[in-house]
Design an enzyme around this catalytic site. Sequence first.
Site, PDB file in Angstrom:
ATOM      1  N   ASP A 111     -49.907 -31.701 -32.032  1.00  8.30           N
ATOM      2  CA  ASP A 111     -50.784 -32.419 -31.114  1.00  8.30           C
ATOM      3  C   ASP A 111     -50.752 -31.898 -29.690  1.00  8.30           C
ATOM      4  O   ASP A 111     -51.543 -32.336 -28.854  1.00  8.30           O
ATOM      5  CB  ASP A 111     -50.412 -33.909 -31.103  1.00  8.30           C
ATOM      6  CG  ASP A 111     -50.817 -34.574 -32.386  1.00  8.30           C
ATOM      7  OD1 ASP A 111     -51.907 -34.230 -32.881  1.00  8.30           O
ATOM      8  OD2 ASP A 111     -50.061 -35.408 -32.908  1.00  8.30           O
TER       9      ASP A 111
ATOM     10  N   HIS B   4     -40.640 -34.013 -33.352  1.00  7.96           N
ATOM     11  CA  HIS B   4     -41.210 -34.375 -34.651  1.00  7.96           C
ATOM     12  C   HIS B   4     -40.107 -34.948 -35.515  1.00  7.96           C
ATOM     13  O   HIS B   4     -38.972 -34.498 -35.453  1.00  7.96           O
ATOM     14  CB  HIS B   4     -41.824 -33.139 -35.326  1.00  7.96           C
ATOM     15  CG  HIS B   4     -42.778 -33.483 -36.424  1.00  7.96           C
ATOM     16  ND1 HIS B   4     -42.356 -33.738 -37.704  1.00  7.96           N
ATOM     17  CD2 HIS B   4     -44.127 -33.640 -36.419  1.00  7.96           C
ATOM     18  CE1 HIS B   4     -43.422 -34.020 -38.447  1.00  7.96           C
ATOM     19  NE2 HIS B   4     -44.505 -33.970 -37.692  1.00  7.96           N
TER      20      HIS B   4
ATOM     21  N   HIS C 206     -49.538 -42.059 -35.144  1.00  8.00           N
ATOM     22  CA  HIS C 206     -49.921 -41.100 -36.180  1.00  8.00           C
ATOM     23  C   HIS C 206     -51.044 -40.202 -35.672  1.00  8.00           C
ATOM     24  O   HIS C 206     -50.790 -39.143 -35.110  1.00  8.00           O
ATOM     25  CB  HIS C 206     -50.300 -41.891 -37.438  1.00  8.00           C
ATOM     26  CG  HIS C 206     -50.424 -41.078 -38.683  1.00  8.00           C
ATOM     27  ND1 HIS C 206     -50.156 -39.739 -38.753  1.00  8.00           N
ATOM     28  CD2 HIS C 206     -50.815 -41.426 -39.945  1.00  8.00           C
ATOM     29  CE1 HIS C 206     -50.355 -39.302 -39.983  1.00  8.00           C
ATOM     30  NE2 HIS C 206     -50.761 -40.308 -40.720  1.00  8.00           N
TER      31      HIS C 206
END
Length: 443
Positions: free
Chosen positions: A378, A322, A283
């Site tokens: 990210d 994702h 996460h």
Amino acid sequence: MSTEPRQERDGDVATGGRDSLSVTDNRTGETYEIEITDGTIRALELRQIKVSDDDFGLMTYDPAYMNTASCRSAITYLDGTDGILEYRGYPIDQLAEKSTYLEVAYLLVHGELPDQAQLDEWTYQITIHTFVHENVKEFMGGFRHDAHPMGMLLGAIGALSTFYPDANDISDPSNREIQTIRLIAKMPTLAAFAFRHSNGQPYVYPDNELSYSGSFLNMMYKMTELKYEPDPRLERALDVLFILHADHEQNCSTSAVRSVGSSQVDPYSAMAAGVGALYGPLHGGANEAVLRMLRRIKTTENIPGFVEGVKAGEERLMGFGHRVYKNYDPRARIIKSAAEDAFEVTGRNPLLDVALELEKIALEDEYFIQRKLYPNVDFYSGLIYEAMGLPVSMFPVMFAIGRTSGWIAQWLEMVQDSEQKISRPRQIYTGARQRDYVPLEQR
Ligand code: CMC
């Protein structure tokens, strides 16, 4: 613009027929009609499907909640196919370009953008609540010198519940409001204290003459100067990062906040659950993995070999792909330009060239095209944090600061939702039954 909730469902088309589902139970031959609302059926409707009167009724099995809506929410809209992310209906790129984090926090919590007077009052309230009780420094000091800052944040946020025992009264709206303000205000202070503790440096108090992000930079980096003056470009980059991370509908940490909060515990304890969930590498920890990967690749010459390894299934290209976004992650584009702005101040992170080239090669490669793998939020955020002098262990902490407004908005929505009850999933029991106890000497 329509304010009607929309559904993020492929193939969710009107057929002209009834909005219902006919289900035939082949065990009994019975047919049931189940209402469809917003492209969804109520799982409890299945309970009427039974083989006998004493049958419990049909359940759904959905580990990881891959296809279960756990709430109705008016906070964040996400369309993974088209790469859309909106907070309260406002596109993320407009918010990132034009608003501040505190404005976005107000929007998430209150549902509307504030007018000037509302924003001034909100900013004032957040600003005057940034200090933490002096005792917080003492228990922070109890952590080992090498304690992970996210672990310290987790402990500290939970401990705040002991400083505000009145927070238990979650049925009182004015009480909820003050805890909301405290949480958003104090999170950067706790985060910076955790950072300073890891560095063996004295804690720096918030500077209430600075902006939210500016005061945070002050608490992180002020040394002997009388007044810390944050670089406005870094302040802005940080604000954008906080905005991008503010909410992402029912992700793991938000679900944890809702689930724990559904027991009607105080919001600090519920937020501690969120921090705990975010701590995990799947996460809040992916940006750390990206940075380690880029460090390992080191130079652009090594990229083709690395990509071949990924394609051969030896490892993953971190920061790509994702669960929801199958086109592109709208946050990634914004972060890429925030990175350029931040590097004007910090100097260019040498790994940026590796990241840019890696992204270019991957986006042109059949393997990634076929699997709809694009850079996610990210891929670039770690590069900015590193350029700001943050160790990787601080990355999830930065994520937690931004996500606090989303967690609290979701918590507020949940406690006011008359349909919500204590979270209590069902299970399919697979273990032994009705065994007689065997005395120790006979085993
Ligand atoms: N690199 C290489 N191959 C990949 C990657 C990747 N990053 N991601 C998915 N694949 C492949 C995977 O091997 C599979 O291929 P095949 O069909 O040949 O078996 C296919 O793509 C589908 O993958 P999946 O694992 O079913 O996809 P998922 O939706 O379960 O996983 C993910 C999503 C984010 C966990 C995954 O893409 C991943 O591990 N990415 C790297 C880690 C990462 O960057 N995580 C940050 C997510 S964004 C943070 C947030 O929003 O909270």
